[in-house]
Scaffold this motif. Structure first.
Motif, PDB file in Angstrom:
ATOM      1  N   UNK A 773     -42.117  78.185  22.249  1.00 29.89           N
ATOM      2  CA  UNK A 773     -41.594  77.276  23.261  1.00 29.89           C
ATOM      3  C   UNK A 773     -42.053  75.848  23.013  1.00 29.89           C
ATOM      4  N   UNK A 774     -43.295  75.685  22.547  1.00 25.73           N
ATOM      5  CA  UNK A 774     -43.795  74.331  22.285  1.00 25.73           C
ATOM      6  C   UNK A 774     -43.181  73.741  21.020  1.00 25.73           C
ATOM      7  N   UNK A 775     -43.058  74.566  19.990  1.00 24.17           N
ATOM      8  CA  UNK A 775     -42.540  74.048  18.721  1.00 24.17           C
ATOM      9  C   UNK A 775     -41.052  73.744  18.827  1.00 24.17           C
ATOM     10  N   UNK A 776     -40.333  74.514  19.635  1.00 23.50           N
ATOM     11  CA  UNK A 776     -38.900  74.247  19.771  1.00 23.50           C
ATOM     12  C   UNK A 776     -38.636  72.867  20.364  1.00 23.50           C
ATOM     13  N   UNK A 777     -39.576  72.377  21.179  1.00 24.24           N
ATOM     14  CA  UNK A 777     -39.413  71.039  21.754  1.00 24.24           C
ATOM     15  C   UNK A 777     -39.741  69.935  20.753  1.00 24.24           C
ATOM     16  N   UNK A 810     -30.995  78.367  16.975  1.00 27.50           N
ATOM     17  CA  UNK A 810     -29.864  77.689  17.620  1.00 27.50           C
ATOM     18  C   UNK A 810     -30.208  76.246  17.973  1.00 27.50           C
ATOM     19  N   UNK A 811     -31.455  76.044  18.400  1.00 28.36           N
ATOM     20  CA  UNK A 811     -31.844  74.707  18.841  1.00 28.36           C
ATOM     21  C   UNK A 811     -31.847  73.701  17.693  1.00 28.36           C
ATOM     22  N   UNK A 812     -32.043  74.175  16.486  1.00 32.44           N
ATOM     23  CA  UNK A 812     -32.035  73.245  15.357  1.00 32.44           C
ATOM     24  C   UNK A 812     -30.620  72.892  14.900  1.00 32.44           C
ATOM     25  N   UNK A 813     -29.616  73.566  15.435  1.00 29.14           N
ATOM     26  CA  UNK A 813     -28.245  73.293  15.002  1.00 29.14           C
ATOM     27  C   UNK A 813     -27.824  71.837  15.199  1.00 29.14           C
ATOM     28  N   UNK A 814     -28.069  71.201  16.354  1.00 33.78           N
ATOM     29  CA  UNK A 814     -27.633  69.802  16.512  1.00 33.78           C
ATOM     30  C   UNK A 814     -28.287  68.836  15.537  1.00 33.78           C
ATOM     31  N   UNK A 815     -29.372  69.247  14.910  1.00 32.60           N
ATOM     32  CA  UNK A 815     -30.023  68.345  13.956  1.00 32.60           C
ATOM     33  C   UNK A 815     -29.190  68.146  12.703  1.00 32.60           C
ATOM     34  N   UNK A 816     -28.117  68.905  12.544  1.00 37.16           N
ATOM     35  CA  UNK A 816     -27.247  68.704  11.386  1.00 37.16           C
ATOM     36  C   UNK A 816     -26.567  67.340  11.444  1.00 37.16           C
ATOM     37  N   UNK A 817     -26.526  66.739  12.644  1.00 36.08           N
ATOM     38  CA  UNK A 817     -25.922  65.410  12.792  1.00 36.08           C
ATOM     39  C   UNK A 817     -26.966  64.301  12.670  1.00 36.08           C
ATOM     40  N   UNK A 818     -28.197  64.658  12.336  1.00 34.78           N
ATOM     41  CA  UNK A 818     -29.252  63.653  12.262  1.00 34.78           C
ATOM     42  C   UNK A 818     -28.935  62.605  11.194  1.00 34.78           C
ATOM     43  N   UNK A 819     -29.351  61.376  11.480  1.00 34.48           N
ATOM     44  CA  UNK A 819     -29.166  60.293  10.517  1.00 34.48           C
ATOM     45  C   UNK A 819     -30.207  60.330   9.414  1.00 34.48           C
ATOM     46  N   UNK A 820     -31.273  61.097   9.615  1.00 35.60           N
ATOM     47  CA  UNK A 820     -32.303  61.231   8.596  1.00 35.60           C
ATOM     48  C   UNK A 820     -31.865  62.277   7.562  1.00 35.60           C
ATOM     49  N   UNK A 821     -31.706  61.885   6.319  1.00 33.67           N
ATOM     50  CA  UNK A 821     -31.276  62.872   5.308  1.00 33.67           C
ATOM     51  C   UNK A 821     -32.250  64.034   5.174  1.00 33.67           C
ATOM     52  N   UNK A 822     -33.546  63.751   5.345  1.00 38.71           N
ATOM     53  CA  UNK A 822     -34.526  64.826   5.207  1.00 38.71           C
ATOM     54  C   UNK A 822     -34.372  65.902   6.255  1.00 38.71           C
ATOM     55  N   UNK A 823     -34.059  65.503   7.491  1.00 45.72           N
ATOM     56  CA  UNK A 823     -33.884  66.486   8.562  1.00 45.72           C
ATOM     57  C   UNK A 823     -32.614  67.290   8.347  1.00 45.72           C
ATOM     58  N   UNK A 824     -31.542  66.610   7.983  1.00 47.34           N
ATOM     59  CA  UNK A 824     -30.281  67.329   7.747  1.00 47.34           C
ATOM     60  C   UNK A 824     -30.429  68.331   6.611  1.00 47.34           C
ATOM     61  N   UNK A 825     -31.090  67.922   5.550  1.00 47.19           N
ATOM     62  CA  UNK A 825     -31.293  68.825   4.431  1.00 47.19           C
ATOM     63  C   UNK A 825     -32.201  69.989   4.819  1.00 47.19           C
TER      64      UNK A 825
END
Length: 1548
Positions: A773-777, A810-825
């Protein structure tokens, strides 16, 4: 005495000083007279002279600055100029060879000595008989003579100098002195002579040719490279030859004293010259390597490379040569004593000089490092250099950080191969004795010590463990670097030494102590220490060195560090938890729900086993019952006490000393059935312990009293507790029982271990779930590294089957739109590991695993999540990472060739649509299969599958095949295509059937028709006509049955008849969707098609005109056309014409009486105007949404029905109706912004709606409108700020996201803060004080610029004048306390002191200002600013204590009339009172319009002025600073849509 050497380079000495003997003094200069031809001189000691000057003083006397020398010899000394020697050489003719060791006249020697001596030096005193006086050594022995040229003379002894210049001065009687420094041009023949002499005499040739090589050292900087290399090669050859001869010489028992002295001098001279050359080459290499970076010194760069490379090739053989030399037993040369300390320092000094090179740690110098290590080891082993080496190493660690790994490796080698284990303890003790306070101040020295400790512990952890106690005091020191090093050493010891289950008790205690220390420093005050400890625990866990008993404690600490303020600590805490998961000893599946049942089952089994293992003796008999059975016998025995003793009977029992022991004795006798002895002992005890429990009774002893005491003792004792001698007849039975119970006891121990194991696994799983729960945030933190670690953690957790891991995935799915290339990758890699790399053998099995996993994600996923998953899958498809077997399996599931459930079939269709985004041909080539299988007759059974089929086919419209031409026609299907026939039939057939899934399917079908069909409006008109015809038929049937069957509660009735509610609901939804799609079709598709055709026509016309104008083109026309094209007027005019055409169609045709949609408008309005006639909430919501969609068509229709729309939004008791109308109003605000603007306050009012879903919808809509600049964001934006304290977390997240995006738009938050503070601090706002503080803390976090801070300080101070209540005073002062006040901000406080001086009597206000000053002081201020702060503090204290007697009145603020706030009752919760739906009709009078609809209205009615809304913040004059920080005009978006342009033209 202290000796040294010199290798001159660039005018400086590169020699190394050596520690000398204590108390040794240098003798005064004495002249040596050679032996004459007539007789021999006799050497005799001369008178004692004062000690010679040091090297620094001597250098100063020669005109050079003094150079400090270290104890170990490092440092530089000045080089004496060779000018006096050159003058002497000029006076002599032809004598260029060194003259040392050969005979010459006394006059020549005297002249040379006088020329060499500096001015003012003492003159030598000649001895009697023409001989010079020679100073004897400290021990008395006859002075031998050298055998040189068959002449016996007293040879001078070579003393290793402290500095090279010392050899140019006469150091005393019997000391060797350089007689001549040769010129550079004379060096080659001198070296040749030396080489020739060395062939004849070997190493002893240096006795005559020392000055030759010394001259090379003197001229090293200016000498040719060939000369220097020849000298080095020659000395290397000489020393090597001498090293080979020495074993034979040393083993010769008949070696004379003269020969020994000659070889000793030769050895010292050769080694001095060789090490001097080594140091000179090393220094030159270091300097040249530093100059390589200078681009202006290319010639030197090439030269440096050449000389440096040659020296680097010879360095390692030279070191091996010196090592070989030191390994000999050289003590015999010194008369059997220890080797001279200066000689050993000569060798080791070169090693230390080499190690000072910063590049020594490179891989290419590995052989050199090893050679240096072995040379130093030889000095330590054979010359006993432990103490000096310890001091030197610690000194170099302090000054040269790069040597720490080198020395760690060397010390490790010395301890392992040379047995120098005590050196480890000496070094660690020396470091441990350093003052912690000094280490905290010297950061450079600490790094070397810390690296050395860490590296040493990694290589020889056992030796470090034995000396760890000397380092522990630094754990409490201020240097965090030392704490990190010692903790790292502990970790290495735990991993390599104190690891395993076979440790002894002492080792286990040490291990536990180290682990406790590591755990304690998890909460260290320094974040680097906390982070490092977590890294160390990660290594310990990965090496499986953490005991199982410590697992829970360390996991709990790691979970606690997830809330740490330091990003680095959080990152390492996540890594530690991931390591715990990967290396846990429990199970590959860690679902606590799966572990709960086995744990309960095994615990119950353990309890049963414990019950069975308890001894099952005869039924337990109460002690009272046993006493009653024993009483007759005890009474008989007691009675015998009062009878005389019989013959042979003696009293052998004696009373014990204490009551307790006596009681135990009596009880034991009773249990042994020895009643008579027990009674007799009790009788004696009553006499001895009178009045003491339990021997209390009447004064005289009798039978009853003894029985009473015996009963009390027996019934109060535990049966068998003190039985040491059980009855003999039961002993064998008990032994048999023990033998029989051994096996059950073993099983019980195993069961207990199993329960402990399951309990630990369960607790570990619970902790991991808590961490989830903490890491998901953390996935949406600002730190990229933390987000990446969180993603990796969830990948690890998913592999261990933790059920909550799916939420994180599931919670990490929206990070695919991140502007940071490292996060998207990182997201792509996570899904690649989880789903594209299953551990299966065949491609079919891999495909099934992938499809199954992705299908689980889509279960209950929101639309946003599905879009994110679609983006990920399309990325995989474009990179060909999804195999064809996956596509084949999906088609098989869809066509039901592969058995699957309806849910899996829908998931297969959705996945095909996601893959089609990357490759549209996946759908395009199988369109017929989709239509026939997805829109078949079975579609009416479940409309969710046809809905997904429509969404998949729509990918063809959103991803058409690229056109061959730039203006190619869009992808459209003919009107008679099978797809549209199936869609029409399915929609019409499902219209008359009650289904909750029909409306979503219908919306998807209508959207698809407008996207792909030619003549889409005709198809939809047919569908609408068919469905309305069904409704009329149902209505007629209902009218016919009305007389027979009464009105149904599920029917909608009006004056003429009744209709089923679901039919009316379907009809409303269909009308609204067709109306909305028709508008979108006109605005998007038709407009784009008109533009495409126009461009094609213009291109065709241009080609024709170009062809015709080649023959004849009027000049004027050509100029006009060119001018219009350059200005872009042709395209702009055409765009306006097309937009006007579209607008006129919407305004005049779609809702007039001829269009089909107009027929349904009265029905929609009737349902909306009469909500009480319809009890179905879904129908009301659908009608409200349809009304909003109809308003999107025409501005005329919208303007006439806005009042109805907003009235329903306010008054409707149904949350769905209010939510739908908020969404519709948001769309209308974008399409017709001028019409909706007067109703903006009603949109803001929905932010206080009592329903959470309505508030969330309103927050999302207002976020989009404000960020797109479609509504003004002045005073009412405080309603958005109030959402920051909403009880619903989702609503708070919406508000936080809004202000986060708003902060990215320049100074928007700063400009709005004054208004937000004014509205929220109003007493009638209903915001509690603590809630106000929460809101302000979040908003003020966006104020980061100093200029904004200063301006806000001034504004807030001015607001004190207009504040009316104490609550407002406190709120304003709290806002001031949140600002990081700078020096200029403090001046602002001082300048505006009168504004808040009279408010300082309030303790809360005063404390806030004290907080401001305290934070200002902590930031570090200048002395003059500190005085200003103290002055302000004194004024604050004075005003707070006695009040401010100021005659000035706050005229500007207090006399300003404030607009009366809207009266709202404050409530006790943290939110304000929701808007009541029971408002009067007067509240919903249509606001005045801002534009005129047409010219006729303009003539009839004068235009009304635009309403001006005044806020309290507008009353203040904006300062110059404020104007600079507000939004500029060019930052405001001015581009509008064609719809807006058409509205503007209608105004004109």
């Amino acid at each position: 005495m202290r000796m040294g050497r010199e290798s001159p380079a660039r005018g400086e000495d590169s020699g190394t000083g050596r520690p000398g003997r204590a108390g040794a003094q240098r003798a005064p200069p004495q002249s040596l007279k050679p032996r004459s031809a007539q007789g021999r001189g006799v050497a005799r000691p001369s008178r004692a002279r004062p000690a010679a000057r040091s090297s620094s003083a001597a250098a100063a006397a020669m005109g050079k600055p003094p150079v400090p020398r270290g104890r170990d010899g490092t440092g530089s000394a000045a080089v004496l100029p060779g000018r006096p020697f050159r003058r002497r050489a000029q006076r002599r003719t032809g004598d260029v060879t060194p003259t040392v060791g050969r005979t010459r006249g006394a006059s020549d020697w005297a002249r040379g000595r006088r020329a060499a001596q500096p001015a003012g030096a003492d003159r030598p005193v000649a001895g009697r008989g023409g001989t010079s006086a020679v100073r004897a050594r400290s021990f008395e022995r006859p002075g031998p003579c050298w055998a040189v040229a068959a002449m016996a003379a007293v040879p001078p002894e070579f003393h290793l100098p402290l500095a090279a210049a010392d050899l140019l001065r006469d150091g005393g009687p019997g000391r060797y002195v350089v007689q001549e420094v040769l010129a550079a041009r004379d060096l080659p023949p001198a070296l040749a002579a030396f080489r020739a002499a060395s062939r004849a005499r070997g190493a002893l040739a240096v006795l005559e040719h020392f000055d030759c090589v010394y001259s090379v050292l003197h001229h090293f900087r200016s000498a040719d490279m060939a000369v220097k290399e020849d000298a080095l090669e020659l000395m290397m050859h000489v020393v090597s030859h001498h090293s080979n001869e020495l074993p034979t010489i040393l083993s010769d028992s008949g070696l004379s004293y003269a020969d020994r002295a000659a070889h000793l001098n030769a050895l010292k001279m050769n080694c001095y010259l060789l090490t001097g050359l080594m140091d000179a080459f090393e220094m030159e290499t270091c300097k040249n390597s530093c100059s390589e970076a200078d681009p202006g010194r290319k010639s030197r760069k090439n030269h440096a490379k050449t000389s440096g490379s040659l020296w680097e090739e010879e360095r390692e053989p030279l070191l091996r040569l010196l090592t070989q030399l030191l390994q000999l037993d050289l003590r015999q040369l010194w008369g059997g004593l220890v080797v001279e300390e200066e000689f050993v320092s000569l060798m080791t000094g070169s090693c230390y000089r080499i190690l000072e090179n910063p590049s020594i740690g490179l891989q290419r110098y590995r052989v050199t490092r090893e050679a240096v290590t072995h040379l130093l080891a030889a000095a330590l082993v054979h010359c006993d250099r432990m103490f000096s080496a310890t001091l030197k190493i610690t000194q170099m660690l302090q000054h040269f950080e790069h040597v720490a790994p080198v020395f760690a490796q060397a010390v490790s080698l010395w301890a392992k191969e040379y047995g120098l284990k005590s050196l480890v303890g000496e070094l660690l003790r020396e470091i441990g004795q350093k003052c912690p306070q000094d280490l905290a101040r010297e950061a450079s020295g600490v790094k070397g010590y810390a690296t050395f400790i860490s590296e040493l512990a990694a290589q020889i952890p056992a030796l470090v463990l034995s000396n760890m106690s000397v380092l522990l005091p630094h754990l409490d020191g201020e240097s965090y670097t030392m704490r990190n090093a010692i903790l790292a050493a502990m970790a290495e010891v735990l991993v390599q030494v104190l690891n395993g289950d076979q440790l002894e008790e002492a080792a286990r205690g040490t291990r536990d102590k180290f682990l406790n220390m590591l755990q304690a420093h998890v909460c260290d005050v320094h974040s680097f220490v906390r982070s490092r400890v977590l890294q160390l625990f990660t290594r310990i866990v990965q090496c499986k060195a953490l005991p199982l008993t410590q697992f829970q404690a360390v996991v709990s600490l790691a979970v606690g560090r997830l809330k740490d303020k330091s990003v680095l600590v959080v990152k390492n805490a996540v890594q530690l938890l991931a390591a715990f998961l990967s290396n846990n000893p429990f199970s590959s599946k860690l679902s606590w729900t799966d572990l709960d049942e086995p744990l309960k089952k095994e615990v119950q089994k353990l309890e049963e086993m414990r019950d069975r293992s308890r001894p099952r003796a005869a039924p337990v008999i109460a002690p009272e019952e046993e006493w009653e059975a024993m009483l007759p016998e005890v009474r008989a025995a007691t009675q015998q006490l009062f009878q005389p003793l019989q013959e042979g009977e003696e009293e052998v029992l004696e009373v014990e000393e204490t009551v307790e022991r006596t009681v135990e004795q009596i009880t034991g006798l009773l249990k042994k059935l020895n009643y008579k002895s027990a009674a007799r002992l009790t009788q004696k005890a009553l006499c001895r312990f009178q009045g003491k429990e339990p021997f209390v009774g009447p004064g005289e002893e009798n039978e009853e009293q003894i029985l009473a005491v015996l009963k009390r003792l027996y019934t109060g004792s535990c049966p068998g507790e003190n039985s040491e001698d059980p009855p003999h007849d039961n002993s064998s039975d008990k032994i048999e029982e023990v033998v029989q119970e051994e096996q059950p006891q073993t099983e019980l121990v195993k069961q207990e271990m199993l329960v402990h194991y399951l309990q630990d696994a369960y607790n570990f799983s619970v902790k991991i779930t808590e961490a989830l729960n903490l890491i998901s945030k953390m996935m949406y933190e600002n730190s990229v590294s933390v987000v990446q670690e969180a993603i990796e953690f969830f990948v690890t957790v998913s592999q261990f089957g933790v059920p909550q891991a799916l939420l994180g995935v599931r919670r990490m799915l929206p990070l695919i739109w991140s502007k940071e290339p490292g996060i998207k990758e990182a997201v792509l890699n996570a899904y690649r590991q989880l789903y594209l790399s299953p551990s299966k053998d065949s491609e079919r099995a891999k495909a099934q695993a992938l499809v199954h996993s992705l299908s689980l994600i889509m279960v209950d996923a929101s639309l946003g999540m599905i879009q994110c998953l679609e983006e990920i899958i399309s990325e995989f498809v474009q990179k060909d990472e999804i195999k064809p077997a996956v596509t084949q399996l999906l088609w098989e599931r869809f066509t039901e060739k592969s058995p699957c459930s309806s849910l899996e079939r829908r998931a297969a269709v959705m996945l095909l649509g996601m893959m089609a985004r990357g490759k549209p041909e996946i759908i395009g080539t199988n369109l017929d299969i989709l239509v026939t299988m997805g829109l078949s007759e079975k579609a009416c059974e479940d409309y969710r599958l046809p809905q997904e089929v429509c969404n998949v086919i729509s990918k063809l419209a959103s991803n058409p095949k690229p056109a061959l031409e730039k203006n190619g026609a869009p992808f459209r299907l003919p009107q008679n295509h099978m797809l549209f026939g199936c869609l029409s039939e399915t929609v019409s057939k499902g219209f008359g059937q009650p289904s909750s899934h029909w409306i979503p399917f219908m919306e998807a079908a209508v959207t698809l028709i407008y996207q792909l069909a030619e003549g889409a409006e005709e198809i939809c008109a047919d569908i609408l006509h068919a469905c309305s015809q069904q409704a009329l038929e149902k209505l007629q049937e209902a009218d016919e049955q009305k007389a027979d069957a009464g009105d149904s509660p599920h029917r909608v009735s009006d004056g003429s008849g009744s209709l089923s509610t679901f039919l009316l609901l379907h009809l409303m939804a269909l009308v609204g969707q067709v109306a909305l799609q028709q508008v979108a079709h006109l605005e998007v598709s038709v407009s784009a098609e008109l533009r495409r055709r126009r461009l094609l026509k213009e291109e065709k016309t241009k080609k024709q005109s170009d062809t015709s104008t080649k023959k004849k083109r009027p000049q004027s026309t050509g100029n006009e056309t060119t001018m219009e094209e350059e200005l872009g007027l042709v395209g702009a005019t055409a765009d306006d014409t097309e937009a006007e055409l579209i607008r006129s169609i919407c305004e005049t045709e779609l809702l007039d009486g001829k269009h089909l949609l107009s027929a349904f408008v009265p029905l929609v309005l009737k349902i909306c105007n009469n909500p009480g006639l319809h009890s179905d909430s879904a129908l009301s919501a659908a009608a409200a949404l349809t009304l909003g969609k109809l308003c999107m068509i025409s501005s005329e229709f919208c303007d006439s029905h806005l009042r109805l729309l907003f009235t329903m939004m306010e008054k409707s008791p149904l949350p769905d109706v209010r939510s739908n109308l908020i969404i519709a109003a948001g769309d209308l605000a974008i399409r017709f912004p001028n019409l909706v603007e007067p109703w903006t306050s009603h949109l803001y009012a929905r932010l206080r709606d009592p329903c959470p879903s309505v508030r969330q919808t309103a927050g999302l809509v207002m976020t989009h409108l404000i960020l797109k600049d479609m509504v003004k964001v002045k005073g009412q934006v405080s309603e958005m700020a109030a959402l920051l304290i909403d009880p619903e977390e989702a609503i708070v997240a919406v508000a936080q996201n809004f202000f986060g995006e708003l902060a990215n738009k320049g100074n928007a938050v700063y400009n709005l803060l004054p208004d937000i503070i004014s509205h929220l601090s109003d007493p009638n706002s209903g915001i509690e004080e603590e809630s106000f503080h929460t809101i302000m803390r979040h908003l003020f976090s966006y104020i980061t610029k100093d200029k904004q801070t200063e301006s806000l300080v001034e504004k807030l101070c001015q607001r004190f004048r207009t504040a009316r209540t104490e609550r407002q005073y406190r709120d304003l002062s709290h806002c001031l306390a949140l600002l990081p006040v700078s020096e200029r901000g403090l001046h602002k406080l001082q300048d505006n002191y009168d504004c808040f001086a009279d408010k300082l009597q309030d303790p809360a206000v005063y404390n806030c200002f004290q907080t401001v000053l305290a934070r200002f002081r902590r930031a570090g201020v200048k002395p003059e600013t500190k005085a200003l702060a103290e002055e302000l503090e004194q004024k604050l204290s004075a005003s707070h204590n006695r009040g401010l007697d100021s005659t000035e009145t706050c005229q500007d603020g207090s006399q300003t009339p404030m607009p009366p706030p809207a009266k709202r009752k404050p409530i006790g919760s943290s939110r304000r009172q929701p808007l009541s739906p029971a408002n009067s009709d007067n509240d919903f009078v249509t606001p005045p319009s801002h534009i005129l609809r047409n010219h006729k209205r303009a003539q009839k009615r004068p235009p009304r002025k635009k309403a001006v809304i005044t806020f309290s913040s507008d009353e203040e004059n904006n300062s110059e600073d404020e104007l600079l920080t507000e939004l500029r005009e060019e930052e405001t978006p001015t581009k509008t849509t064609p719809i807006t342009r058409s509205s503007a033209r209608r105004r004109r």
